[in-house]
Each structure stands twice: as structure tokens, then as C-alpha cells.
Scaffold this motif. Structure first.
Motif, short mmCIF file in Angstrom:
data_model
loop_
_atom_site.label_atom_id
_atom_site.label_comp_id
_atom_site.label_asym_id
_atom_site.label_seq_id
_atom_site.Cartn_x
_atom_site.Cartn_y
_atom_site.Cartn_z
N ALA A 157 -8.69 10.96 4.61
CA ALA A 157 -9.72 11.64 5.39
C ALA A 157 -9.73 13.14 5.12
N ASN A 158 -8.59 13.66 4.70
CA ASN A 158 -8.50 15.09 4.39
C ASN A 158 -8.63 15.37 2.90
N GLY A 159 -9.13 14.39 2.16
CA GLY A 159 -9.48 14.62 0.76
C GLY A 159 -8.42 14.32 -0.26
N ALA A 160 -7.25 13.82 0.18
CA ALA A 160 -6.18 13.53 -0.78
C ALA A 160 -6.43 12.20 -1.48
N GLN A 161 -5.94 12.09 -2.69
CA GLN A 161 -5.97 10.84 -3.45
C GLN A 161 -4.59 10.21 -3.34
N VAL A 162 -4.51 8.99 -2.80
CA VAL A 162 -3.22 8.34 -2.57
C VAL A 162 -3.01 7.19 -3.54
N THR A 163 -1.88 7.22 -4.24
CA THR A 163 -1.46 6.13 -5.12
C THR A 163 -0.28 5.43 -4.47
N LEU A 164 -0.36 4.12 -4.37
CA LEU A 164 0.69 3.34 -3.73
C LEU A 164 1.62 2.75 -4.78
N ALA A 165 2.92 2.94 -4.59
CA ALA A 165 3.91 2.44 -5.55
C ALA A 165 4.97 1.61 -4.83
N SER A 166 5.54 0.67 -5.56
CA SER A 166 6.66 -0.11 -5.05
C SER A 166 7.49 -0.59 -6.25
N ILE A 167 8.46 -1.41 -5.97
CA ILE A 167 9.33 -1.91 -7.04
C ILE A 167 8.54 -2.76 -8.02
N THR A 168 7.57 -3.52 -7.50
CA THR A 168 6.67 -4.31 -8.33
C THR A 168 5.24 -4.06 -7.86
N THR A 169 4.28 -4.57 -8.59
CA THR A 169 2.89 -4.45 -8.16
C THR A 169 2.42 -5.73 -7.46
N ASP A 170 3.36 -6.62 -7.15
CA ASP A 170 3.03 -7.80 -6.35
C ASP A 170 2.67 -7.35 -4.94
N THR A 171 1.86 -8.12 -4.26
CA THR A 171 1.43 -7.78 -2.90
C THR A 171 2.64 -7.55 -1.99
N ALA A 172 2.65 -6.39 -1.34
CA ALA A 172 3.72 -6.05 -0.41
C ALA A 172 3.32 -6.50 1.00
N ILE A 173 4.30 -6.93 1.78
CA ILE A 173 4.03 -7.47 3.12
C ILE A 173 4.82 -6.68 4.15
N GLY A 174 4.11 -6.21 5.17
CA GLY A 174 4.73 -5.41 6.21
C GLY A 174 5.42 -6.25 7.27
N LEU A 175 6.18 -5.57 8.12
CA LEU A 175 6.90 -6.23 9.20
C LEU A 175 5.97 -6.98 10.15
N ASN A 176 4.76 -6.46 10.31
CA ASN A 176 3.80 -7.07 11.23
C ASN A 176 2.69 -7.84 10.51
N GLY A 177 2.91 -8.11 9.21
CA GLY A 177 1.99 -8.99 8.50
C GLY A 177 0.92 -8.32 7.66
N PHE A 178 0.85 -6.98 7.68
CA PHE A 178 -0.16 -6.29 6.87
C PHE A 178 0.20 -6.45 5.40
N LYS A 179 -0.80 -6.79 4.57
CA LYS A 179 -0.58 -7.00 3.15
C LYS A 179 -1.34 -5.96 2.34
N ILE A 180 -0.68 -5.40 1.34
CA ILE A 180 -1.33 -4.40 0.51
C ILE A 180 -0.74 -4.47 -0.90
N LYS A 181 -1.58 -4.28 -1.90
CA LYS A 181 -1.12 -4.39 -3.30
C LYS A 181 -0.87 -2.99 -3.86
N PRO A 182 0.35 -2.71 -4.28
CA PRO A 182 0.65 -1.41 -4.89
C PRO A 182 -0.17 -1.17 -6.16
N ASP A 183 -0.45 0.09 -6.42
CA ASP A 183 -1.21 0.46 -7.62
C ASP A 183 -0.32 0.47 -8.86
N ILE A 184 0.92 0.94 -8.69
CA ILE A 184 1.83 1.08 -9.82
C ILE A 184 3.26 0.75 -9.40
N LYS A 185 4.12 0.57 -10.39
CA LYS A 185 5.55 0.44 -10.13
C LYS A 185 6.17 1.83 -10.01
N ILE A 186 7.24 1.93 -9.24
CA ILE A 186 7.96 3.20 -9.12
C ILE A 186 8.36 3.70 -10.51
#
Length: 389
Positions: free
Chosen positions: A67-96
Motif C-alpha cells: 500500500a505504501n508503494g513497496a515491491q515485495v518478493t516472497l522467499a522460502s526454502i523451496t517455491t512449493d506452496t507454504a502453509i501458515g499456522l492458521n491455514g493460509f496458503k501462499i506460493k513463494p516467488d523464489i528460493k532463499i
């Protein structure tokens, strides 16, 4: 954070993305904003655990940054869909392993129990953290994640916070960090936050550190100390923040409890709020409003002052009678939860009741029920002239 909160945030983000698609033909971002030409877009690397990250610690800061104009890239150990503690699912853009420090202005690590086993000792992340710090770029972590910074050796002599868990705090202090039990702490280029309730302030603190915060409107949202309607707070609040508003939450207590189980640490007491400091006053509904806010004299005075100043005044569900009792709805059109006793509070004070989802009458915006929360929030953004700005 309760599942109801995550559900609300996901609903709002989905609705906002759909609206953006209708308006622009693209849903590449959850924000309708575009970076101002006056400054260079800041790029943020957000690193999450592949499993059991804390949902709201990803969703809220990401939304605020975008909302403040930043570009956010999501990273994790793999680019497989990550799953949160409460069930939210999101796919990382890149590997760490593929992230390069020169490509970003900040690195942000949300928490969650999954961080402990996967990110605290991840060597690739540790190297990245050290490189960001060496270049004096913003390094941020919250909840269970700050020990990853301590283990990277960058917190010696720094004042930080984290989830108040003894073993985690020892990871900080044993490596020279100065732990404080605060919500959000900024020390130089390091930003840390305490727990899921700090998700919003964490996002704002990162924007401040990056010098990109561009809030243009200040909104006061008022909730009952107990039994406020959760979605009627979180959905409009998120939409307002996504559109660049600075939201302050007030009540008669320091912690407010929602009907559906969420807990909110309020920012200010109603008695200390001044109408001159805000562009809008928004009163959240829920059964708790009836016994606590309908007759609250501080809130009544605040609403009257705001109305004299032609500020936007809004209420939803069981809250519109607060406005009626303050005498600001006479000859105005308004809606509320279709409950006969509540409607009588309106009509007996000269209000023209309408059985609609959202009603706008001059500077007054009213919403019908929890199902109207998203429409109510969007109408507030429209009234404040910030929708899609």
C-alpha cells in the motif's frame, strides 16, 4: 491470532484484488496504489518458513508495504506452496538460495513456530542477513524470528523485542542483544516486533525505516471493550490501510475482545481522542456496543465535535444508534442491523431508516451487518477520497 482474523484478512485481500482486476485488468498486487513518481520504488525480500509461519505476520506487513508503494518478493526454502499456522496458503516467488542482497532494500522475516526449526539456523538466510546488515539495509524480524538475527551475529548491543518466550529471549541476550518487552522496536537499521498483535505496527515501522510511509488520512475506529464484531473491525481497517489510511483503534479499555474470539490491543482511550486529529470516526458494531458505547459520553462528545467539523462519521450494525443519540442523524438516512429496538432508536431520533447494505447521507456512512463489512470499508475509502489512490 484467531482463525477468524485470518479469514477476514484473506476475504478482504481477495475482494480487493477482484476490484483491482475490474478496474485495471490486473491483479498482480493486492493494492490499487502505484508507487509515486517522486521516489524510487523500494524492494523488500520477505522470508517465510515453508510451514507453520504466522499467517497475519505475513499478510498484514505485506499489505501495508504494498500500500505504501513497496515491491515485495516472497522467499522460502523451496517455491512449493507454504502453509501458515492458521491455514493460509501462499506460493513463494523464489528460493532463499536465489536471493541477492543487491536486489533489495530490506529483508523481513515474519515469525511462527515453523521459523524455529527451518530458519533460525539456515546458513543461506544467515549469510543474507549479514550482507543486508553490512550494507546498512533494513533488517526486520518479528515474533519467533529475531533469534535468526541474533544467530547471524548482528544484534550485539541492539535493543530488540520478540515473542515473550524464555528460550527465545535467551537466544537474543546470550548473543549481546538487549531485550525489551515492547510491541515494536526500531534500533538503527533493525526493526523487531513482539507477536501477531504487532503485525500492523511492524509493517508501519518497516515503512518508516524505508522512508516510504505515505498515509494521507487519519481514521479513528472505536470498538466496545468486549463483544465487538470481529469482521466489522478487521475488514474495514484492512481496506483503509491498503488505501493508505493511518488507523488508530480506541476503546474504554487497553484490550478489546471480539465476539468471535480475537483480541485487539487498542491504541488510545476514547476519552483521550480529539476529533481534530482524525479525518473520520468509525464505530464498529457487535452486541457489546449496546451496553457500553450507546451511552458513552466521551464518544458522544467526540462524534458531535467531528460532525461540526464536517468529518466523515461512520457506524455499522449495532452502532448507528450511537450517532442517533448524539443528535447528528436527524433527517438523515441510515441503516443498521435489522433489529426492531435498534431501529426505534434511529427513528425516534428523526432518522430515516433504510434496509440497505450501506447508506451514505452527507458526511454519514452506515452499514447494515457483518456481511456488509467489506462494502462498508470500501465506501469509507470512497468517502475519504482515497480508494485506489
Amino acid at each position: 491470532m484467531k482463525k477468524v482474523f485470518i479469514t477476514v484478512i484473506c476475504l478482504v485481500m481477495s475482494s480487493f484484488m477482484v476490484l483491482g482486476a475490474l478496474g485495471s485488468g490486473s491483479i498482480n498486487t493486492v493494492s490499487a496504489k502505484e508507487p509515486s513518481e517522486a521516489f524510487t520504488t523500494k524492494k523488500v525480500l520477505m522470508v517465510i518458513a515453508p510451514k507453520d509461519f504466522e499467517d497475519c505476520e505475513v499478510i498484514e506487513p505485506m499489505a501495508i508495504l504494498k500500500a505504501n508503494g513497496a515491491q515485495v518478493t516472497l522467499a522460502s526454502i523451496t517455491t512449493d506452496t507454504a502453509i501458515g499456522l492458521n491455514g493460509f496458503k501462499i506460493k513463494p516467488d523464489i528460493k532463499i538460495s536465489d536471493a541477492k542482497v543487491d536486489d533489495y532494500d530490506a529483508i523481513v522475516i515474519p515469525g511462527g513456530t515453523g521459523v524455529i526449526g527451518t530458519l533460525w539456523d539456515n546458513e543461506e538466510l544467515r549469510t543474507l542477513i549479514q550482507q543486508f546488515n553490512n550494507q546498512n539495509k533494513i533488517v526486520a524480524a518479528m515474533c519467533a524470528a529475531p533469534p535468526a538475527l541474533a544467530k547471524a551475529g548482528i544484534l550485539k548491543g541492539k535493543t530488540v523485542t520478540m515473542f515473550p518466550w524464555e528460550d527465545g529471549i535467551k537466544e537474543l541476550t546470550s548473543r549481546g542483544a538487549i531485550y525489551v518487552n515492547e510491541v515494536t522496536v526500531t534500533d538503527g537499521n533493525i526493526v523487531t516486533a513482539k507477536n501477531p498483535d504487532a503485525s500492523t505496527s511492524f509493517g508501519i515501522a518497516i515503512c518508516d525505516a524505508l522512508k516510504i510511509r505515505k498515509f494521507t488520512k487519519n481514521v479513528l475506529m472505536v470498538v466496545a471493550p468486549k463483544d465487538f464484531e470481529d469482521i466489522e473491525l478487521y475488514a474495514p481497517k484492512t481496506l483503509l490501510e491498503l488505501n493508505g489510511a493511518n488507523v488508530t483503534v480506541a476503546s474504554t479499555s487497553s484490550k478489546a475482545l471480539g465476539l468471535n474470539g480475537s483480541t485487539y490491543t487498542t491504541d488510545i482511550m476514547i476519552a483521550n481522542a480529539k476529533s481534530k486529529d482524525y479525518d473520520a470516526i468509525v464505530i464498529v458494531g457487535g452486541t457489546g456496543v449496546i451496553g457500553t458505547l450507546w451511552e458513552d459520553q466521551d464518544l458522544r462528545s467526540l462524534v458531535k465535535d467531528a460532525n461540526k467539523q464536517k468529518k466523515i462519521i461512520a457506524a455499522i450494525c449495532a452502532a448507528p444508534p450511537v450517532l442517533a443519540r448524539a443528535g447528528i442523524l436527524k433527517d438523515k438516512k441510515a441503516t443498521m442491523f435489522p433489529w426492531s429496538d435498534g431501529i426505534k432508536e434511529l427513528t425516534s431520533n428523526g432518522v430515516k431508516y433504510e434496509d440497505k447494505e450501506v447508506v451514505v447521507s452527507g458526511n454519514i456512512v452506515t452499514g447494515k451487518n457483518p456481511d456488509a463489512s467489506v462494502a462498508f470499508g470500501l465506501k469509507l475509502c470512497e468517502a475519504l477520497k482515497i480508494l485506489g489512490k
